[in-house]
Scaffold this motif. Structure first.
Motif, short mmCIF file in Angstrom:
data_model
loop_
_atom_site.label_atom_id
_atom_site.label_comp_id
_atom_site.label_asym_id
_atom_site.label_seq_id
_atom_site.Cartn_x
_atom_site.Cartn_y
_atom_site.Cartn_z
N ARG A 66 0.87 -1.25 0.00
CA ARG A 66 0.13 0.04 -0.09
C ARG A 66 0.74 1.40 0.05
O ARG A 66 0.56 2.27 -0.57
N PHE A 67 2.04 1.21 0.64
CA PHE A 67 2.93 2.50 0.69
C PHE A 67 4.03 2.25 0.08
O PHE A 67 4.57 1.04 -0.11
N THR A 68 4.53 3.22 -0.65
CA THR A 68 5.90 3.06 -1.38
C THR A 68 6.78 4.40 -0.72
O THR A 68 6.42 5.49 -0.94
N ILE A 69 8.03 3.82 -0.52
CA ILE A 69 9.14 5.01 -0.06
C ILE A 69 9.87 5.26 -1.29
O ILE A 69 10.18 4.35 -2.16
N SER A 70 10.26 6.26 -1.56
CA SER A 70 11.44 6.77 -2.38
C SER A 70 12.08 7.90 -2.11
O SER A 70 11.83 8.58 -0.84
N ARG A 71 13.13 8.30 -2.75
CA ARG A 71 14.12 9.36 -2.24
C ARG A 71 14.66 9.99 -3.61
O ARG A 71 14.94 9.37 -4.43
N ASP A 72 14.90 11.19 -3.60
CA ASP A 72 15.77 12.15 -4.44
C ASP A 72 16.81 12.39 -3.97
O ASP A 72 16.87 13.49 -3.16
N ASN A 73 18.14 11.69 -4.30
CA ASN A 73 19.16 12.12 -3.64
C ASN A 73 19.74 13.70 -3.90
O ASN A 73 20.29 14.20 -3.11
N ALA A 74 19.47 13.86 -5.15
CA ALA A 74 19.76 15.43 -5.57
C ALA A 74 19.11 16.56 -4.78
O ALA A 74 19.79 17.50 -4.53
N LYS A 75 17.98 16.35 -4.44
CA LYS A 75 17.25 17.26 -3.63
C LYS A 75 17.08 16.79 -1.89
O LYS A 75 16.56 17.61 -1.25
N ASN A 76 17.93 15.75 -1.77
CA ASN A 76 17.87 15.30 -0.17
C ASN A 76 16.42 15.21 0.32
O ASN A 76 16.11 15.63 1.34
N THR A 77 15.56 14.58 -0.57
CA THR A 77 14.21 14.41 -0.13
C THR A 77 13.69 12.95 -0.11
O THR A 77 14.26 12.32 -1.27
N ALA A 78 13.14 12.82 0.66
CA ALA A 78 12.42 11.39 0.68
C ALA A 78 10.92 11.54 0.56
O ALA A 78 10.32 12.68 1.09
N TYR A 79 10.21 10.50 0.11
CA TYR A 79 8.78 10.65 -0.10
C TYR A 79 7.90 9.28 0.41
O TYR A 79 8.84 8.12 0.33
N LEU A 80 6.81 9.37 0.75
CA LEU A 80 6.04 8.42 1.13
C LEU A 80 4.64 8.34 0.45
O LEU A 80 3.87 9.42 0.87
N GLN A 81 4.70 7.54 -0.49
CA GLN A 81 3.19 7.59 -1.09
C GLN A 81 2.31 6.52 -0.49
O GLN A 81 2.73 5.27 -0.30
#
Length: 121
Positions: A66-81
């Motif tokens: 149900r949940f998906t974690i991801s990250r954008d290393n260039a932006k130092n940002t993580a996401y949780l869908q």
């Protein structure tokens, strides 16, 4: 030092979706793992999902599929869908980063301030 700012929480109906973001800023040399934790009223804080610098992901059984974690290393940002949300997903969601600040030989865990997610009809 390293600061984390979460965003994207809110009120959603059961079955709905939300996307959380966690932006890291400050004097960052490197970020190892980034993860999401949550704490419901009267309960201990628990791991939801974590992603390492090489992209390895781990999920709590309760959110797998149900949940998906991801990250954008260039932006130092993580996401949780978060999809197919349930009432039991209601909690304050916290971002954590294990990061090495510039000038420091060690990595430390840094926490964000938390964002409320409420799943209710």
């Amino acid at each position: 030092q390293v600061q984390l700012v979460e965003s994207g929480g809110g009120l959603v109906q059961p079955g709905g979706s939300l996307r959380l973001s966690c932006a890291a800023s400050g004097s960052i040399f490197s970020i190892n793992a980034m993860g999401w934790y949550r704490q419901a009223p009267g309960k201990q804080r628990e791991l939801v999902a974590i992603i390492t610098s090489d992209g390895t992901m781990h999920y709590a059984d309760s959110v797998k599929g149900r949940f998906t974690i991801s990250r954008d290393n260039a932006k130092n940002t993580a996401y949780l869908q978060m999809n197919s949300l349930k009432a039991e997903d209601t909690a304050v969601y916290y971002c954590k980063a294990v990061a090495q600040a510039k000038g420091s030989p060690y990595s430390y865990g840094y926490w964000g301030q938390g964002t409320q997610v409420t799943v209710s009809s």
